[in-house]
Write a protein that holds these residues in place. Structure first.
Motif, short mmCIF file in Angstrom:
data_model
loop_
_atom_site.label_atom_id
_atom_site.label_comp_id
_atom_site.label_asym_id
_atom_site.label_seq_id
_atom_site.Cartn_x
_atom_site.Cartn_y
_atom_site.Cartn_z
N SER A 1 -15.95 2.51 2.14
CA SER A 1 -16.58 1.53 1.26
C SER A 1 -17.33 2.20 0.12
O SER A 1 -17.49 1.61 -0.96
CB SER A 1 -17.55 0.65 2.06
OG SER A 1 -16.87 -0.06 3.08
N LEU A 2 -17.82 3.42 0.34
CA LEU A 2 -18.56 4.14 -0.69
C LEU A 2 -17.65 4.80 -1.72
O LEU A 2 -18.12 5.20 -2.78
CB LEU A 2 -19.45 5.21 -0.04
CG LEU A 2 -20.62 4.69 0.80
CD1 LEU A 2 -21.32 5.85 1.50
CD2 LEU A 2 -21.60 3.90 -0.04
N THR A 3 -16.36 4.94 -1.41
CA THR A 3 -15.44 5.57 -2.35
C THR A 3 -15.10 4.61 -3.48
O THR A 3 -15.24 3.39 -3.35
CB THR A 3 -14.15 6.02 -1.65
OG1 THR A 3 -13.52 4.88 -1.04
CG2 THR A 3 -14.46 7.07 -0.60
N VAL A 4 -14.64 5.16 -4.58
CA VAL A 4 -14.35 4.36 -5.77
C VAL A 4 -13.13 3.47 -5.56
O VAL A 4 -13.12 2.30 -5.94
CB VAL A 4 -14.14 5.29 -6.98
CG1 VAL A 4 -13.68 4.50 -8.20
CG2 VAL A 4 -15.41 6.05 -7.29
N GLU A 5 -12.09 4.01 -4.91
CA GLU A 5 -10.85 3.28 -4.72
C GLU A 5 -10.61 2.87 -3.27
O GLU A 5 -9.50 2.47 -2.91
CB GLU A 5 -9.67 4.12 -5.22
CG GLU A 5 -9.78 4.47 -6.70
CD GLU A 5 -8.65 5.37 -7.17
OE1 GLU A 5 -7.52 4.88 -7.29
OE2 GLU A 5 -8.92 6.56 -7.41
N LYS A 6 -11.64 2.99 -2.43
CA LYS A 6 -11.58 2.55 -1.04
C LYS A 6 -10.42 3.22 -0.28
O LYS A 6 -9.72 2.59 0.52
CB LYS A 6 -11.44 1.03 -0.92
CG LYS A 6 -12.36 0.25 -1.85
CD LYS A 6 -13.82 0.59 -1.66
CE LYS A 6 -14.69 -0.18 -2.64
NZ LYS A 6 -16.10 0.27 -2.65
N PHE B 1 -6.34 3.63 3.83
CA PHE B 1 -6.86 2.58 2.94
C PHE B 1 -7.74 1.63 3.75
O PHE B 1 -7.48 1.38 4.93
CB PHE B 1 -5.71 1.77 2.32
CG PHE B 1 -4.88 2.53 1.33
CD1 PHE B 1 -5.14 2.44 -0.03
CD2 PHE B 1 -3.83 3.33 1.74
CE1 PHE B 1 -4.38 3.13 -0.96
CE2 PHE B 1 -3.06 4.03 0.83
CZ PHE B 1 -3.33 3.93 -0.52
N LEU B 2 -8.75 1.10 3.11
CA LEU B 2 -9.57 0.05 3.70
C LEU B 2 -8.88 -1.27 3.39
O LEU B 2 -8.84 -1.73 2.25
CB LEU B 2 -10.98 0.08 3.11
CG LEU B 2 -12.03 -0.81 3.80
CD1 LEU B 2 -12.23 -0.38 5.25
CD2 LEU B 2 -13.34 -0.75 3.05
N TYR C 1 -5.44 1.25 7.24
CA TYR C 1 -3.99 1.45 7.14
C TYR C 1 -3.73 2.86 6.66
O TYR C 1 -4.27 3.28 5.62
CB TYR C 1 -3.33 0.46 6.18
CG TYR C 1 -1.84 0.69 6.05
CD1 TYR C 1 -0.99 0.35 7.09
CD2 TYR C 1 -1.31 1.29 4.92
CE1 TYR C 1 0.38 0.58 6.99
CE2 TYR C 1 0.05 1.53 4.81
CZ TYR C 1 0.89 1.16 5.86
OH TYR C 1 2.24 1.40 5.76
N ILE C 2 -2.92 3.60 7.42
CA ILE C 2 -2.54 4.96 7.05
C ILE C 2 -1.16 4.92 6.42
O ILE C 2 -0.20 4.48 7.04
CB ILE C 2 -2.54 5.89 8.28
CG1 ILE C 2 -3.94 6.00 8.88
CG2 ILE C 2 -2.04 7.27 7.90
CD1 ILE C 2 -4.02 6.89 10.10
N SER C 3 -1.08 5.39 5.20
CA SER C 3 0.20 5.49 4.49
C SER C 3 0.63 6.95 4.48
O SER C 3 -0.16 7.84 4.16
CB SER C 3 0.07 4.96 3.06
OG SER C 3 1.27 5.15 2.35
N LEU D 1 0.82 -1.21 0.00
CA LEU D 1 0.00 0.00 0.00
C LEU D 1 0.86 1.26 0.00
O LEU D 1 0.46 2.29 -0.56
CB LEU D 1 -0.95 -0.01 1.19
CG LEU D 1 -2.03 -1.11 1.18
CD1 LEU D 1 -2.91 -1.01 2.41
CD2 LEU D 1 -2.88 -1.01 -0.09
N ASP D 2 2.04 1.19 0.62
CA ASP D 2 2.95 2.34 0.59
C ASP D 2 3.44 2.60 -0.84
O ASP D 2 3.52 3.75 -1.29
CB ASP D 2 4.14 2.10 1.51
CG ASP D 2 3.80 2.37 2.97
OD1 ASP D 2 2.79 3.05 3.22
OD2 ASP D 2 4.53 1.89 3.85
N LYS D 3 3.77 1.52 -1.56
CA LYS D 3 4.20 1.68 -2.95
C LYS D 3 3.06 2.25 -3.80
O LYS D 3 3.29 3.12 -4.66
CB LYS D 3 4.64 0.33 -3.52
CG LYS D 3 5.96 -0.19 -2.96
CD LYS D 3 6.30 -1.53 -3.58
CE LYS D 3 7.60 -2.08 -2.99
NZ LYS D 3 7.92 -3.43 -3.56
N LEU D 4 1.86 1.77 -3.56
CA LEU D 4 0.70 2.27 -4.31
C LEU D 4 0.48 3.76 -4.04
O LEU D 4 0.19 4.53 -4.97
CB LEU D 4 -0.54 1.47 -3.93
CG LEU D 4 -1.85 1.91 -4.60
CD1 LEU D 4 -1.75 1.78 -6.11
CD2 LEU D 4 -3.03 1.09 -4.07
N ALA D 5 0.64 4.18 -2.78
CA ALA D 5 0.45 5.59 -2.45
C ALA D 5 1.49 6.47 -3.15
O ALA D 5 1.17 7.58 -3.60
CB ALA D 5 0.53 5.78 -0.94
#
Length: 422
Positions: free
Chosen positions: A292-297, A340-341, A329-331, A46-50
């Protein structure tokens, strides 16, 4: 010397019953949100994605700045270099543009001979495709706004708060007019900056986590007592489980609370009557439902604070998220703190993709190509240049009309040549 000797005599005459003892005070370690953030177990995927998403966000902001210049489809690199601080770049604009040849096309201006830039057709098509997909998914956006208004204790939200997470919710830029103004039977604007829910739909009163609870109840044959108030837990790799942690987590999963779409008038009473843990668990449920309502969670942590009062969750949002590392998870990568969810992601990708996410993922994949596969780009440029030169010669009766044509792109108009150059 005399003063020193007198001081020694005084110290020697002190009674042994009262020895000189130096007192030291040991400071207790501060258990704050910042220390928890620094000492948390990191999720490298998730850190790499951020980090990658930050690059994509910078590119899209560049496109937004270029689109404000209405006098042509290209901008000189000299002008773009002034946007470095606006975009938050730590490298020069020229180096940034050269890093992504699949996104930016650099060419020499045929008259002024200076370096200019415009987006490649592939990236431009993906940006236009995202706009079209968002328009087609308008009904889903209406449902998302309705559910957010149902979670509000007063049935209202500030338009500014929705505007801050417009991209995360998959809303168009003009959502105030194209959605809130268009669906007058569902929404009503109060004082122009507050949106109110007109008709509440009872079918929208179930949180998305309820589907997971039903599957757990049916597939794993768990009792209703175990699943009625539970959340999916997924700890990052390397997470250390201390003694007694499992028992505390089990008790927390069983703890009842006021659900996001139910009994908003009882939320304050639960908190004042000694039910702070249940009040806090409701705040977890509200943030879980919003993600959950967001497009990319995912959403920036700072923007969640704009919903605290409307959703009746008067808690420190960042501390709340850090308390539950199996859910959120907070990045800190990418220059911002993004939550992130965890249950929605696997190996840095969304488990259940949607049309808007698919288009944005295509953009990200194009950015991640970097300088690879550039031979294909050069081949396409040569083909387009030959066709443009041929068209130019035919149009001018065999003259050098092709010299006015920039490779890959449409012919430049003489009236707009100097408008994009300073």
């Amino acid at each position: 010397m005399i003063a020193l000797k007198s001081l020694r005599n005084r110290s020697s005459n002190l009674s042994p019953k009262f020895p000189f003892v130096e007192q030291r005070r040991w400071k207790k370690a501060v258990d704050s949100a910042q220390t928890r953030l620094e000492n948390r177990t990191r999720d490298h995927q998730l850190d790499k994605l951020a980090t990658k998403l930050r690059t994509l966000r910078t590119i899209l902001n560049t496109h937004r700045l270029m689109s404000t210049r209405k006098r042509g489809p290209f901008v000189s690199v000299q002008i773009m270099s002034r946007w470095k601080n606006i975009l938050g770049l730590n490298i020069t604009m020229g180096n940034f543009l050269h890093k992504y040849p699949h996104v930016f096309h650099l060419f020499t201006h045929p008259l002024n001979k200076n370096l200019c830039c415009r987006f490649t057709p592939k990236m431009e098509n993906l940006i236009n495709e995202e706009v079209d997909v968002i328009r087609r998914c308008e009904s889903d956006a209406v449902i998302r706004i309705k559910k957010l208004l149902l979670m509000s204790k007063s049935g209202t939200l500030h338009v500014h708060a929705l505007r801050l997470i417009r991209t995360e919710l998959g809303l168009p830029e003009d959502f105030r007019d194209s959605i809130l103004g268009k669906y007058g039977n569902d929404f009503r604007l109060v004082d122009l900056e507050i949106v109110e829910l007109v008709n509440s739909d009872k079918n929208l009163g179930d949180a998305l986590v309820e589907k997971w609870r039903e599957n757990e109840y049916r597939e794993k044959w768990l009792s209703e007592f175990e699943t009625n108030f539970a959340f999916p837990i997924n700890f990052p790799t390397g997470f250390k489980i201390e003694r007694g942690f499992r028992e505390k987590l089990k008790n927390w999963q069983r703890l009842p609370y006021v659900k996001p779409y139910e009994g908003k008038e009882n939320v304050v009473r639960v908190r004042t009557c000694g039910g702070f843990e249940r009040f806090e668990k409701r705040a977890v449920a509200v943030v879980h439902e919003l993600l959950s309502l967001t497009v990319e969670k995912r959403v920036e942590v700072e923007r969640l604070s704009h919903f605290r009062k409307d959703f009746a969750m008067e808690v420190n949002v960042r501390e709340l998220l850090l308390k539950h590392p199996g859910i959120f998870y907070i990045s800190t990568k990418g220059g911002t703190q993004t939550v992130f969810l965890r249950e929605a992601y696997s190996r840095g990708c969304l488990i259940e993709p949607n049309p808007i996410y698919v288009v944005r993922r295509k953009m990200l994949d194009l950015v991640l190509l970097g300088c690879r596969n550039t031979k294909e780009l050069k081949h396409l440029e040569e083909i387009k240049q030959e066709s443009d030169n041929l068209i130019g010669k035919i149009g001018d009766g065999g003259t050098r009309g092709g010299d006015w044509v920039v490779p890959i792109f449409e012919p430049l108009k003489k009236d707009n040549l100097d408008d994009n150059l300073d």
